[in-house]
Design a protein around this motif. Structure first.
Motif, mmCIF file in Angstrom:
data_model
loop_
_atom_site.group_PDB
_atom_site.id
_atom_site.type_symbol
_atom_site.label_atom_id
_atom_site.label_comp_id
_atom_site.label_asym_id
_atom_site.label_seq_id
_atom_site.Cartn_x
_atom_site.Cartn_y
_atom_site.Cartn_z
ATOM 1 N N PHE A 112 0.808 -1.220 0.000
ATOM 2 C CA PHE A 112 0.000 0.000 0.000
ATOM 3 C C PHE A 112 0.843 1.272 0.000
ATOM 4 C CE2 PHE A 112 -2.118 -3.161 2.870
ATOM 5 C CZ PHE A 112 -2.863 -3.753 1.854
ATOM 6 N N THR A 113 2.099 1.169 -0.428
ATOM 7 C CA THR A 113 2.945 2.357 -0.573
ATOM 8 C C THR A 113 3.507 2.403 -1.982
ATOM 9 O OG1 THR A 113 4.939 1.219 0.222
ATOM 10 C CG2 THR A 113 3.598 2.363 1.863
ATOM 11 N N ASP A 114 3.861 3.595 -2.435
ATOM 12 C CA ASP A 114 4.431 3.784 -3.763
ATOM 13 C C ASP A 114 5.852 3.231 -3.805
ATOM 14 O OD1 ASP A 114 6.098 5.562 -5.775
ATOM 15 O OD2 ASP A 114 4.011 5.709 -6.391
ATOM 16 N N PRO A 115 6.199 2.440 -4.818
ATOM 17 C CA PRO A 115 7.523 1.817 -4.849
ATOM 18 C C PRO A 115 8.665 2.815 -5.033
ATOM 19 C CG PRO A 115 6.325 1.367 -6.882
ATOM 20 C CD PRO A 115 5.351 2.000 -5.935
ATOM 21 N N VAL A 116 8.352 4.015 -5.522
ATOM 22 C CA VAL A 116 9.407 5.017 -5.748
ATOM 23 C C VAL A 116 9.544 5.938 -4.553
ATOM 24 C CG1 VAL A 116 10.186 6.925 -7.202
ATOM 25 C CG2 VAL A 116 9.079 4.924 -8.241
ATOM 26 N N THR A 117 8.419 6.480 -4.093
ATOM 27 C CA THR A 117 8.477 7.482 -3.017
ATOM 28 C C THR A 117 8.331 6.877 -1.624
ATOM 29 O OG1 THR A 117 6.080 7.886 -3.071
ATOM 30 C CG2 THR A 117 7.463 9.160 -4.596
ATOM 31 N N GLY A 118 7.732 5.668 -1.539
ATOM 32 C CA GLY A 118 7.471 5.070 -0.234
ATOM 33 C C GLY A 118 6.282 5.683 0.481
ATOM 34 N N ILE A 119 5.585 6.624 -0.171
ATOM 35 C CA ILE A 119 4.425 7.290 0.426
ATOM 36 C C ILE A 119 3.180 6.429 0.206
ATOM 37 C CG2 ILE A 119 2.943 9.342 0.271
ATOM 38 C CD1 ILE A 119 5.402 10.906 -0.602
ATOM 39 N N PRO A 120 2.276 6.378 1.168
ATOM 40 C CA PRO A 120 1.045 5.595 0.991
ATOM 41 C C PRO A 120 0.288 6.003 -0.266
ATOM 42 C CG PRO A 120 1.259 6.273 3.272
ATOM 43 C CD PRO A 120 2.355 6.980 2.521
ATOM 44 N N THR A 121 -0.335 5.039 -0.905
ATOM 45 C CA THR A 121 -1.068 5.292 -2.144
ATOM 46 C C THR A 121 -2.458 5.830 -1.817
ATOM 47 O OG1 THR A 121 -1.718 2.965 -2.125
ATOM 48 C CG2 THR A 121 0.185 3.554 -3.469
ATOM 49 N N TRP A 122 -2.500 7.085 -1.400
ATOM 50 C CA TRP A 122 -3.764 7.726 -1.024
ATOM 51 C C TRP A 122 -4.778 7.685 -2.164
ATOM 52 C CZ3 TRP A 122 -3.794 8.979 4.025
ATOM 53 C CH2 TRP A 122 -2.565 9.218 4.662
ATOM 54 N N TYR A 123 -4.281 7.703 -3.387
ATOM 55 C CA TYR A 123 -5.135 7.740 -4.576
ATOM 56 C C TYR A 123 -5.738 6.369 -4.905
ATOM 57 C CZ TYR A 123 -0.774 5.860 -6.428
ATOM 58 O OH TYR A 123 0.369 5.109 -6.617
ATOM 59 N N ASP A 124 -5.243 5.334 -4.278
ATOM 60 C CA ASP A 124 -5.682 3.986 -4.622
ATOM 61 C C ASP A 124 -5.837 3.164 -3.343
ATOM 62 O OD1 ASP A 124 -6.301 1.603 -5.856
ATOM 63 O OD2 ASP A 124 -4.221 1.101 -6.319
ATOM 64 N N ARG A 125 -7.031 3.151 -2.813
ATOM 65 C CA ARG A 125 -7.297 2.387 -1.596
ATOM 66 C C ARG A 125 -8.011 1.086 -1.968
ATOM 67 N NH1 ARG A 125 -6.922 4.679 3.448
ATOM 68 N NH2 ARG A 125 -6.523 6.914 3.577
ATOM 69 N N PRO A 126 -7.334 -0.042 -1.873
ATOM 70 C CA PRO A 126 -7.982 -1.308 -2.234
ATOM 71 C C PRO A 126 -9.028 -1.727 -1.206
ATOM 72 C CG PRO A 126 -5.787 -1.707 -1.344
ATOM 73 C CD PRO A 126 -5.933 -0.217 -1.475
ATOM 74 N N GLN A 127 -9.891 -2.621 -1.635
ATOM 75 C CA GLN A 127 -10.897 -3.173 -0.732
ATOM 76 C C GLN A 127 -10.218 -3.987 0.376
ATOM 77 O OE1 GLN A 127 -14.399 -3.115 -0.681
ATOM 78 N NE2 GLN A 127 -14.262 -1.465 -2.171
#
Length: 504
Positions: free
Chosen positions: A210-225
């Protein structure tokens, strides 16, 4: 050419009790959803599943890793033994993950995932979660028991300190999205270094889900079920607490197809199980196993330790047999012992049998009687659903499958747990009132092969059996059996899978 059929991959690792229930679901799913290609990935040690799965149009794919790893107990230099075991474990784990990746890559070799594709994993196949992410496939968890491991006490505090944004992402998640409850319930190992380095170095994913592989920031734009988690036990036996994730589904016990449980094909053809009536319409075994059928007419006590031998716990099979002999010498009980494929135990039994004068010409090669025929040792397998209703009590290790079968039969239990979820089931059976207090392992498998240790173990075992045969426990076992009688856990699991996939 574009792929037209979706694929359902069931990935299950561990012992027979960990793997076979998922294989049963895979087989049922293949029969119900013929538009799917269904595959089971498991250890080569479970290759006996292959013909059964083939009959149900399920492809069997094997990895070479063993179901369990046990350190060498015979090395006198403890430090060297531990170091050697860790190196062995590291190599086996690395090879295992490479094989898993290769299989998933081959299965989804077209590079295009369909909406209906899915990977179903048990708790010992967590690599499946990251592989599903890598190939953009839906992942579902299915387990015949509650999570067999728990997070360290410091996990949340350390997570919050090292990953504050991700902690906020999970704790503030909208309803229905993956959240902190999912992490604390079962996902927490995925955030440890053990998985993070593999995700990053081999799968080129972010070390943390649940984090971006480049920035390490949580993927706020993509919240999976929140992931679907299916449990293969009954609500009548295990409560579903409010703090569990909302997407947990308790299905009922996942009993295996009856035909999978016979090692003797002639017995399989002779005994006919009526699934609509939950009973055997023809209650016979084949002529080769007539003595087994006759033995159970005396309502013996069952003893089976399943995979405990392969896990390295049965260090002295002779002392185990001596404990049973001591119980027989002081009681009127009769025992039927399933050896569970443990070769050292079977070797001891053959040695003891060879020293007696009992004529065994009329017995089949997988049936050995000892001690004037009061201990019946069976090297094969027959359905517990056939055997347990004919037994006075069931002594076992606390595996989920054996526990479920004893509950279904309404037979009192004596539980001696050794590892992981077995302790949970042992305590749960005692709490339900279908068994006495759990035994310690030295009450069944003495540490020392001395007369005193064997007598003490036999005394405790005899008392536990006596308690299990009390009217109170018998009545309670019958009550629980009646309450779970009509449950069909496998059908409920298929129903949940179809709902998840939007299938009719």
């Amino acid at each position: 050419m574009e792929r037209r059929k979706p694929k359902a991959v069931f990935m299950a690792f561990g012992t027979k009790g960990d793997v076979y229930p998922l294989a049963a679901i895979a087989a049922a799913f293949a029969c119900d959803q013929k538009q799917y290609n269904v595959i089971l990935i498991t250890h080569s040690a479970h290759k006996s599943l292959s013909p059964h799965l083939s009959e149900k149009h399920v492809e069997y794919c094997a990895v070479s890793s063993p179901p369990v790893l046990s350190a060498d107990q015979n090395n006198d230099i403890e430090g060297q033994a531990e170091s050697s075991f860790l190196l062995q474990k590291k190599k086996i784990t690395g090879d295992h993950r490479r094989e898993c990746y290769s299989l998933i890559e081959r299965i989804f070799d077209d590079g295009l995932s369909l909406d209906g594709d899915l990977i179903v994993i048990n708790f010992f196949a967590l690599e499946g979660w990251s592989l599903a992410e890598c190939f953009s496939i839906r992942c579902i968890v299915a387990a015949p028991y509650v999570v067999p491991y728990s997070a360290p006490a410091s996990f949340e505090r350390q997570f919050q300190r090292e990953l504050p944004l991700l902690y906020r992402y999970l704790t503030e998640a909208p309803s229905g999205k993956v959240c902190w409850k999912d992490v604390t319930h079962w996902m927490w190992p995925l955030f440890t270094e053990n998985w993070g380095s593999w995700r990053n170095d081999n799968l080129h994913l972010s070390p943390c889900p649940f984090t971006d592989p480049v920035t390490g920031i949580p993927t706020w734009y993509d919240r999976p079920q929140s992931p679907l988690v299916m449990y293969g036990f009954s609500k009548e036996v295990v409560e579903c607490p409010a703090y569990w994730p909302s997407r947990v589904r308790v299905c009922g016990f996942w009993y295996l197809p009856t035909e999978w449980q016979f090692t003797c094909m002639q017995c399989r053809e002779t005994s006919v199980y009526d699934s609509s009536e939950h009973r055997y319409a023809k209650d016979n075994l084949c002529p080769r196993h007539l003595e087994l059928q006759n033995f159970v007419k005396a309502t013996p006590i069952f003893i089976g330790l399943s995979a405990i031998g392969s896990m390295g716990f049965l260090k002295d099979p002779h002392s185990f047999i001596c404990v049973l002999q001591e119980v027989l010498s002081t009681t009127n009980y009769r025992f039927i012992l399933f050896t569970g494929g443990c070769e050292p135990l079977e070797s001891v039994i053959h040695t003891i049998a060879a020293e007696t004068t009992l004529d065994q010409n009329n017995w089949s090669e997988d049936c050995v009687p000892l001690y004037n025929g009061r201990l019946f040792c069976f090297f094969g397998s027959i359905p517990y659903g056939w055997l347990f209703p004919k037994c006075a009590a069931v002594i076992h290790h606390g595996g989920s499958g054996t526990t479920a079968a004893a509950l279904q039969a309404g037979t009192p239990q004596v539980v001696c747990p050794f590892v992981l979820d077995q302790f949970y089931w042992a305590e749960r059976m005692h709490w339900l009132g279908v068994s006495p207090k759990p035994l310690s392992r030295n009450h069944l498998l003495p540490d020392k092969n001395g007369d005193t240790s064997i007598r003490e173990a036999a005394h405790v075992l005899s008392l536990a059996i006596h308690d299990a045969l009390s009217s109170r426990i018998k009545t309670r076992a019958a009550e629980i059996a009646e309450r779970i009688y009509l449950e069909d856990g496998v059908s409920e699991a298929i129903k949940n899978l179809k709902e998840e996939l939007g299938l009719n």
